[in-house]
Motif scaffolding. Structure first.
Motif, PDB file in Angstrom:
ATOM      1  N   ASP A  17       0.848  -1.195   0.000  1.00 56.53           N
ATOM      2  CA  ASP A  17       0.000   0.000   0.000  1.00 56.53           C
ATOM      3  C   ASP A  17       0.884   1.245   0.000  1.00 56.53           C
ATOM      4  O   ASP A  17       1.109   1.873   1.027  1.00 56.53           O
ATOM      5  CB  ASP A  17      -0.905  -0.030   1.238  1.00 56.53           C
ATOM      6  N   GLY A  18       1.398   1.564  -1.171  1.00 60.93           N
ATOM      7  CA  GLY A  18       2.293   2.705  -1.271  1.00 60.93           C
ATOM      8  C   GLY A  18       2.830   2.862  -2.670  1.00 60.93           C
ATOM      9  O   GLY A  18       2.383   2.209  -3.617  1.00 60.93           O
ATOM     10  N   LEU A  19       3.821   3.722  -2.799  1.00 57.34           N
ATOM     11  CA  LEU A  19       4.368   4.117  -4.094  1.00 57.34           C
ATOM     12  C   LEU A  19       5.884   4.182  -4.012  1.00 57.34           C
ATOM     13  O   LEU A  19       6.456   4.271  -2.923  1.00 57.34           O
ATOM     14  CB  LEU A  19       3.841   5.507  -4.487  1.00 57.34           C
ATOM     15  N   PHE A  20       6.521   4.142  -5.165  1.00 54.70           N
ATOM     16  CA  PHE A  20       7.967   4.355  -5.190  1.00 54.70           C
ATOM     17  C   PHE A  20       8.373   5.041  -6.483  1.00 54.70           C
ATOM     18  O   PHE A  20       7.644   5.027  -7.476  1.00 54.70           O
ATOM     19  CB  PHE A  20       8.732   3.044  -5.000  1.00 54.70           C
ATOM     20  N   GLU A  21       9.536   5.661  -6.449  1.00 58.41           N
ATOM     21  CA  GLU A  21      10.171   6.254  -7.623  1.00 58.41           C
ATOM     22  C   GLU A  21      11.655   5.932  -7.565  1.00 58.41           C
ATOM     23  O   GLU A  21      12.246   5.862  -6.485  1.00 58.41           O
ATOM     24  CB  GLU A  21       9.980   7.772  -7.667  1.00 58.41           C
ATOM     25  N   THR A  22      12.250   5.722  -8.735  1.00 62.05           N
ATOM     26  CA  THR A  22      13.683   5.461  -8.843  1.00 62.05           C
ATOM     27  C   THR A  22      14.272   6.511  -9.763  1.00 62.05           C
ATOM     28  O   THR A  22      13.934   6.562 -10.952  1.00 62.05           O
ATOM     29  CB  THR A  22      13.938   4.042  -9.389  1.00 62.05           C
ATOM     30  N   VAL A  23      15.155   7.358  -9.233  1.00 58.62           N
ATOM     31  CA  VAL A  23      15.590   8.572  -9.921  1.00 58.62           C
ATOM     32  C   VAL A  23      17.099   8.538 -10.137  1.00 58.62           C
ATOM     33  O   VAL A  23      17.860   8.272  -9.202  1.00 58.62           O
ATOM     34  CB  VAL A  23      15.220   9.828  -9.097  1.00 58.62           C
ATOM     35  N   LEU A  24      17.534   8.819 -11.349  1.00 60.90           N
ATOM     36  CA  LEU A  24      18.958   8.953 -11.640  1.00 60.90           C
ATOM     37  C   LEU A  24      19.424  10.337 -11.187  1.00 60.90           C
ATOM     38  O   LEU A  24      18.818  11.351 -11.530  1.00 60.90           O
ATOM     39  CB  LEU A  24      19.196   8.786 -13.140  1.00 60.90           C
ATOM     40  N   VAL A  25      20.500  10.352 -10.395  1.00 58.81           N
ATOM     41  CA  VAL A  25      21.032  11.612  -9.863  1.00 58.81           C
ATOM     42  C   VAL A  25      22.477  11.742 -10.313  1.00 58.81           C
ATOM     43  O   VAL A  25      23.311  10.878 -10.024  1.00 58.81           O
ATOM     44  CB  VAL A  25      20.942  11.648  -8.320  1.00 58.81           C
ATOM     45  N   ARG A  26      22.776  12.832 -11.018  1.00 60.39           N
ATOM     46  CA  ARG A  26      24.131  13.083 -11.511  1.00 60.39           C
ATOM     47  C   ARG A  26      24.694  14.324 -10.820  1.00 60.39           C
ATOM     48  O   ARG A  26      24.165  15.425 -10.994  1.00 60.39           O
ATOM     49  CB  ARG A  26      24.111  13.271 -13.029  1.00 60.39           C
ATOM     50  N   ASP A  27      25.732  14.129 -10.014  1.00 63.96           N
ATOM     51  CA  ASP A  27      26.376  15.242  -9.297  1.00 63.96           C
ATOM     52  C   ASP A  27      25.364  16.076  -8.517  1.00 63.96           C
ATOM     53  O   ASP A  27      25.396  17.311  -8.533  1.00 63.96           O
ATOM     54  CB  ASP A  27      27.147  16.133 -10.279  1.00 63.96           C
ATOM     55  N   GLY A  28      24.458  15.409  -7.835  1.00 60.77           N
ATOM     56  CA  GLY A  28      23.461  16.076  -7.015  1.00 60.77           C
ATOM     57  C   GLY A  28      22.261  16.604  -7.771  1.00 60.77           C
ATOM     58  O   GLY A  28      21.344  17.160  -7.157  1.00 60.77           O
ATOM     59  N   HIS A  29      22.234  16.412  -9.098  1.00 56.59           N
ATOM     60  CA  HIS A  29      21.124  16.910  -9.917  1.00 56.59           C
ATOM     61  C   HIS A  29      20.243  15.745 -10.343  1.00 56.59           C
ATOM     62  O   HIS A  29      20.710  14.848 -11.052  1.00 56.59           O
ATOM     63  CB  HIS A  29      21.651  17.639 -11.147  1.00 56.59           C
ATOM     64  N   PRO A  30      18.973  15.703  -9.932  1.00 57.14           N
ATOM     65  CA  PRO A  30      18.088  14.602 -10.305  1.00 57.14           C
ATOM     66  C   PRO A  30      17.565  14.779 -11.731  1.00 57.14           C
ATOM     67  O   PRO A  30      17.037  15.827 -12.087  1.00 57.14           O
ATOM     68  CB  PRO A  30      16.943  14.709  -9.289  1.00 57.14           C
ATOM     69  N   LEU A  31      17.721  13.759 -12.551  1.00 55.98           N
ATOM     70  CA  LEU A  31      17.284  13.807 -13.935  1.00 55.98           C
ATOM     71  C   LEU A  31      15.787  13.488 -14.029  1.00 55.98           C
ATOM     72  O   LEU A  31      15.302  12.588 -13.336  1.00 55.98           O
ATOM     73  CB  LEU A  31      18.074  12.819 -14.803  1.00 55.98           C
ATOM     74  N   LEU A  32      15.082  14.227 -14.876  1.00 56.18           N
ATOM     75  CA  LEU A  32      13.634  14.065 -15.065  1.00 56.18           C
ATOM     76  C   LEU A  32      12.888  14.174 -13.732  1.00 56.18           C
ATOM     77  O   LEU A  32      11.870  13.512 -13.520  1.00 56.18           O
ATOM     78  CB  LEU A  32      13.318  12.717 -15.753  1.00 56.18           C
ATOM     79  N   TRP A  33      13.394  15.031 -12.852  1.00 56.01           N
ATOM     80  CA  TRP A  33      12.866  15.141 -11.494  1.00 56.01           C
ATOM     81  C   TRP A  33      11.402  15.553 -11.481  1.00 56.01           C
ATOM     82  O   TRP A  33      10.583  14.982 -10.753  1.00 56.01           O
ATOM     83  CB  TRP A  33      13.725  16.121 -10.715  1.00 56.01           C
ATOM     84  N   ASP A  34      11.054  16.564 -12.277  1.00 58.02           N
ATOM     85  CA  ASP A  34       9.661  17.021 -12.294  1.00 58.02           C
ATOM     86  C   ASP A  34       8.721  15.913 -12.734  1.00 58.02           C
ATOM     87  O   ASP A  34       7.626  15.757 -12.176  1.00 58.02           O
ATOM     88  CB  ASP A  34       9.503  18.240 -13.216  1.00 58.02           C
ATOM     89  N   ALA A  35       9.143  15.126 -13.725  1.00 51.03           N
ATOM     90  CA  ALA A  35       8.301  14.024 -14.211  1.00 51.03           C
ATOM     91  C   ALA A  35       8.129  12.953 -13.134  1.00 51.03           C
ATOM     92  O   ALA A  35       7.040  12.389 -12.974  1.00 51.03           O
ATOM     93  CB  ALA A  35       8.903  13.420 -15.477  1.00 51.03           C
ATOM     94  N   HIS A  36       9.190  12.679 -12.377  1.00 48.84           N
ATOM     95  CA  HIS A  36       9.080  11.700 -11.281  1.00 48.84           C
ATOM     96  C   HIS A  36       8.123  12.207 -10.202  1.00 48.84           C
ATOM     97  O   HIS A  36       7.278  11.444  -9.695  1.00 48.84           O
ATOM     98  CB  HIS A  36      10.456  11.420 -10.683  1.00 48.84           C
ATOM     99  N   LEU A  37       8.250  13.470  -9.839  1.00 51.17           N
ATOM    100  CA  LEU A  37       7.361  14.023  -8.809  1.00 51.17           C
ATOM    101  C   LEU A  37       5.913  14.060  -9.292  1.00 51.17           C
ATOM    102  O   LEU A  37       4.987  13.810  -8.498  1.00 51.17           O
ATOM    103  CB  LEU A  37       7.823  15.425  -8.418  1.00 51.17           C
ATOM    104  N   GLN A  38       5.705  14.353 -10.565  1.00 49.80           N
ATOM    105  CA  GLN A  38       4.341  14.374 -11.098  1.00 49.80           C
ATOM    106  C   GLN A  38       3.733  12.983 -11.079  1.00 49.80           C
ATOM    107  O   GLN A  38       2.547  12.824 -10.742  1.00 49.80           O
ATOM    108  CB  GLN A  38       4.350  14.937 -12.516  1.00 49.80           C
ATOM    109  N   ARG A  39       4.514  11.957 -11.428  1.00 46.87           N
ATOM    110  CA  ARG A  39       3.978  10.592 -11.385  1.00 46.87           C
ATOM    111  C   ARG A  39       3.707  10.167  -9.949  1.00 46.87           C
ATOM    112  O   ARG A  39       2.703   9.495  -9.662  1.00 46.87           O
ATOM    113  CB  ARG A  39       4.938   9.614 -12.062  1.00 46.87           C
TER     114      ARG A  39
END
Length: 271
Positions: A17-39
């Motif tokens: 009962d929950g959600l997860f996201e897996t985010v690529l982070v390069r030098d402290g910068h999350p890639l496609l971050w807005d799209a991950h947060l929106q999902r």
């Protein structure tokens, strides 16, 4: 909180009962971050789970140092309720972990062998597209093979229509057009796939495996690994159904996707 244990009565642990996201982070910068947060927000709305405040979420990638990492976020409904009944006022839990990451660059260059899975994905439009914690279908599909040369398993739905692979989205080029499976009934709507659809005319199709058999090029994609071209498709017994030659057509999607993730996009030239 970071990677701390969940209590026994946590609903994510007990029921998925929950959600997860897996985010690529390069030098402290999350890639496609807005799209991950929106999902994540779409999933929270569907499951009616309050999200942690945006400031807390936004602070997490900045805690990673130089280099390439994967940030995994888990949000559960928390504890409470009786059996399947949810608590009237849930107190969600956030857990996260950052791990160093090295992508499979040989797969970018050489392509991958994939196989059809016997398991069929069931339709549940309420859960389609989001990354909820109950991934038993994917787990059981992944148990169907142990051959290290097979990188992914291709999943169809209960009507034998293409959906995705065990952890990536599918895209192919057929009759001059880019196509991807319809995900309104099941499957995960990937953030890299969404980014590609903003850049390229990728059509949604309800089709079976014959679409891959007719494809001039095909790929599996996600926001961590990037784009892997298909070099071979096997059936569920491991017999080869189709091979592709690694040539310029197989580079096409990488040229559009890899700059988004900071990955090289002319990797075939390295062979």
């Amino acid at each position: 909180m970071a990677d701390e244990p969940l209590p026994f009565d946590d609903r994510g642990l007990a029921y998925g009962d929950g959600l997860f996201e897996t985010v690529l982070v390069r030098d402290g910068h999350p890639l496609l971050w807005d799209a991950h947060l929106q999902r994540l927000a779409r999933g929270a709305q569907r499951l009616e789970i309050p999200l942690p405040d945006t400031q807390t979420l936004a602070s997490l990638p900045g805690q990673v140092g130089a280099g390439l990492f994967v940030l995994k976020l888990l949000v559960t409904r928390g504890s409470g309720g009786r059996g399947y009944a949810s608590p009237a006022s849930p107190t969600p839990r956030l857990r996260w972990r950052c791990m160093p990451f090295t992508p499979q660059s040989a797969y970018w260059r050489d392509g991958v062998r994939v196989r059809l899975c016997r398991l069929r994905l069931g339709h549940q439009p309420l859960l389609a597209g989001i990354k909820h914690l109950n991934r038993l279908e994917n787990v059981m599909a992944r148990r169907e093979w142990c051959d290290a040369d097979v990188a992914e398993g291709v999943l169809c739905d209960q009507y034998d229509r293409l959906v995705e692979t065990t952890s990536m989205n599918l895209v192919w080029q057929r009759h001059g057009a880019l196509e991807t499976p319809d995900l309104t009934a099941c499957g995960v709507a990937g953030t890299l796939l969404a980014a590609l659809r903003q850049r390229l005319p990728i059509r949604t199709r309800e089709v079976g495996v014959e679409a891959l058999m007719e494809a001039d090029a095909a790929w599996v994609v996600n926001s961590v690994q990037g784009v892997w071209p298909l070099r071979q498709l096997d059936d569920a017994e491991g017999a080869c159904l189709r091979r592709w030659t690694m040539q310029d057509a197989q580079r096409y999607l990488q040229r559009h996707a890899h700059p988004v993730l900071g990955y090289p996009h002319d990797v075939f030239d390295e062979a």
